[in-house]
Scaffold this motif. Structure first.
Motif, PDB file in Angstrom:
ATOM      1  N   LYS A  46       0.821  -1.212   0.000  1.00  0.00           N
ATOM      2  CA  LYS A  46       0.000   0.000   0.000  1.00  0.00           C
ATOM      3  C   LYS A  46       0.855   1.262   0.000  1.00  0.00           C
ATOM      4  O   LYS A  46       0.564   2.240  -0.704  1.00  0.00           O
ATOM      5  CB  LYS A  46      -0.933  -0.009   1.205  1.00  0.00           C
ATOM      6  N   LEU A  47       1.920   1.246   0.783  1.00  0.00           N
ATOM      7  CA  LEU A  47       2.780   2.429   0.874  1.00  0.00           C
ATOM      8  C   LEU A  47       3.540   2.678  -0.420  1.00  0.00           C
ATOM      9  O   LEU A  47       3.682   3.829  -0.859  1.00  0.00           O
ATOM     10  CB  LEU A  47       3.754   2.271   2.047  1.00  0.00           C
ATOM     11  N   ALA A  48       4.045   1.623  -1.054  1.00  0.00           N
ATOM     12  CA  ALA A  48       4.767   1.791  -2.314  1.00  0.00           C
ATOM     13  C   ALA A  48       3.831   2.313  -3.404  1.00  0.00           C
ATOM     14  O   ALA A  48       4.207   3.193  -4.204  1.00  0.00           O
ATOM     15  CB  ALA A  48       5.404   0.471  -2.739  1.00  0.00           C
ATOM     16  N   GLN A  49       2.631   1.779  -3.435  1.00  0.00           N
ATOM     17  CA  GLN A  49       1.665   2.259  -4.429  1.00  0.00           C
ATOM     18  C   GLN A  49       1.241   3.695  -4.129  1.00  0.00           C
ATOM     19  O   GLN A  49       1.016   4.488  -5.057  1.00  0.00           O
ATOM     20  CB  GLN A  49       0.456   1.323  -4.457  1.00  0.00           C
ATOM     21  N   HIS A  50       1.141   4.028  -2.855  1.00  0.00           N
ATOM     22  CA  HIS A  50       0.810   5.407  -2.487  1.00  0.00           C
ATOM     23  C   HIS A  50       1.902   6.360  -2.965  1.00  0.00           C
ATOM     24  O   HIS A  50       1.610   7.459  -3.467  1.00  0.00           O
ATOM     25  CB  HIS A  50       0.638   5.509  -0.974  1.00  0.00           C
ATOM     26  N   ALA A  51       3.152   5.940  -2.844  1.00  0.00           N
ATOM     27  CA  ALA A  51       4.265   6.769  -3.308  1.00  0.00           C
ATOM     28  C   ALA A  51       4.153   7.023  -4.813  1.00  0.00           C
ATOM     29  O   ALA A  51       4.405   8.134  -5.297  1.00  0.00           O
ATOM     30  CB  ALA A  51       5.598   6.094  -2.979  1.00  0.00           C
ATOM     31  N   LEU A  52       3.751   5.996  -5.556  1.00  0.00           N
ATOM     32  CA  LEU A  52       3.601   6.154  -7.003  1.00  0.00           C
ATOM     33  C   LEU A  52       2.392   7.019  -7.354  1.00  0.00           C
ATOM     34  O   LEU A  52       2.381   7.683  -8.394  1.00  0.00           O
ATOM     35  CB  LEU A  52       3.484   4.780  -7.664  1.00  0.00           C
ATOM     36  N   GLU A  53       1.387   7.012  -6.511  1.00  0.00           N
ATOM     37  CA  GLU A  53       0.243   7.919  -6.721  1.00  0.00           C
ATOM     38  C   GLU A  53       0.657   9.368  -6.482  1.00  0.00           C
ATOM     39  O   GLU A  53       0.231  10.279  -7.203  1.00  0.00           O
ATOM     40  CB  GLU A  53      -0.892   7.538  -5.778  1.00  0.00           C
ATOM     41  N   LEU A  54       1.501   9.566  -5.470  1.00  0.00           N
ATOM     42  CA  LEU A  54       1.973  10.908  -5.161  1.00  0.00           C
ATOM     43  C   LEU A  54       2.887  11.441  -6.257  1.00  0.00           C
ATOM     44  O   LEU A  54       2.836  12.626  -6.610  1.00  0.00           O
ATOM     45  CB  LEU A  54       2.730  10.904  -3.828  1.00  0.00           C
ATOM     46  N   PHE A  55       3.737  10.564  -6.784  1.00  0.00           N
ATOM     47  CA  PHE A  55       4.743  10.981  -7.765  1.00  0.00           C
ATOM     48  C   PHE A  55       4.857   9.884  -8.824  1.00  0.00           C
ATOM     49  O   PHE A  55       5.714   9.006  -8.734  1.00  0.00           O
ATOM     50  CB  PHE A  55       6.087  11.222  -7.071  1.00  0.00           C
TER      51      PHE A  55
END
Length: 277
Positions: A46-55
């Motif tokens: 979830k955190l890695a995908q969130h990072a990709l959503e942010l940037f």
């Protein structure tokens, strides 16, 4: 102290302005790394995908999500992500990661070509401070089966930096070259800071097993499983830990001479066990 590190990184994330999307993605990526280190694959995902959503397209987040996918056994997805990662950041260490993943996916010919390209690129920058020497050491130990080259590169790198990952690579190279006592001393130095990383503890167990030191080997395998019971090293760690509970005899001698390759990997000319990174 992984839990303490997570608390600090969460605080950093909260204090990073929303408009600083890349900075927030960087923190989220590191949080994913920490969650993966303690075996919480879903949270890391979830955190890695969130990072990709942010940037979107953030190459550090792509690399971290790849590690999550490999831990989840979703190798084909990991390969697809690594192709994007190499395209975004064509550094030697990324070619190595892709080569290893391709082999896990059964794409042997492409894997060999990718690893050959990695070696060429890594050797071209091996004398600089910004290099892929740790990956080069692992390549010489685990794929190329050239322990003397691994030791030479590892000693050179350890002479100028003694972080735990460089010491881990040096210990692994020394053990592959049959220098088990020196390897154990170097690995003990790396672990002395209290690091809890499944792969490093697994390698420590293998080094102890080769000495042989049954009690230490069992303890290292147990600690590797505690760090992450579903890591890529977990199956081999459980098997070896059980072998070393047997009375002295053929089982232990066989384990000590088996090398570092999990049974399912031995016999392959281009692969020799889980990687370090």
């Amino acid at each position: 102290d992984v839990e303490g590190a997570i608390i600090l990184m969460q605080a950093a994330y909260q204090r990073t302005p929303v408009i600083e999307s890349e900075d927030r993605a960087w923190v989220a990526t590191h949080l994913a790394h920490l969650e993966l280190a303690r075996g919480r694959h879903e949270d890391a995902d979830k955190l890695a995908q969130h990072a990709l959503e942010l940037f979107p397209g953030y190459h550090y987040a792509l690399a971290q999500l790849t590690k999550v996918r490999l831990a989840q056994g979703r190798v084909d997805e990991a390969v697809a992500l690594l192709r994007k990662h190499v395209a975004a950041a064509p550094h030697p260490e990324n070619f190595y990661a892709l080569g290893v993943a391709l082999h896990k996916a059964g794409k042997t010919r492409e894997a060999r070509a990718m690893l050959a390209e990695f070696e060429q690129k890594a050797r071209a920058e091996m004398n600089g401070w910004d290099n892929a020497n740790r990956e080069l050491v692992m390549y010489y130990v685990e794929q190329a089966r050239q322990p003397s080259k691994a030791v030479a590169v590892a000693r050179m790198e350890a002479a100028r930096r003694e972080d735990v990952y460089t010491l881990d690579a040096l210990a692994w190279a020394l053990s592959a070259a049959g220098k088990h006592a020196e390897a154990r001393a170097v690995m003990d130095k790396a672990l002395a800071v209290g690091i809890r990383e499944a792969g490093m503890l697994y390698r420590a167990g293998m080094i102890a097993m080769r000495q042989p030191d049954a009690r230490a080997a069992r303890d290292f395998f147990r600690r590797s499983l505690e760090a992450d019971p579903s890591s890529e090293y977990a199956q081999a760690a459980r098997r070896y830990a059980l072998q070393w509970r047997e009375p002295p005899g053929r089982t232990r001698r066989a384990a000590a001479s088996a090398g570092h390759c999990p049974a399912s990997r031995r016999g392959s000319a281009s692969w020799c066990g889980p990687t370090a990174r």
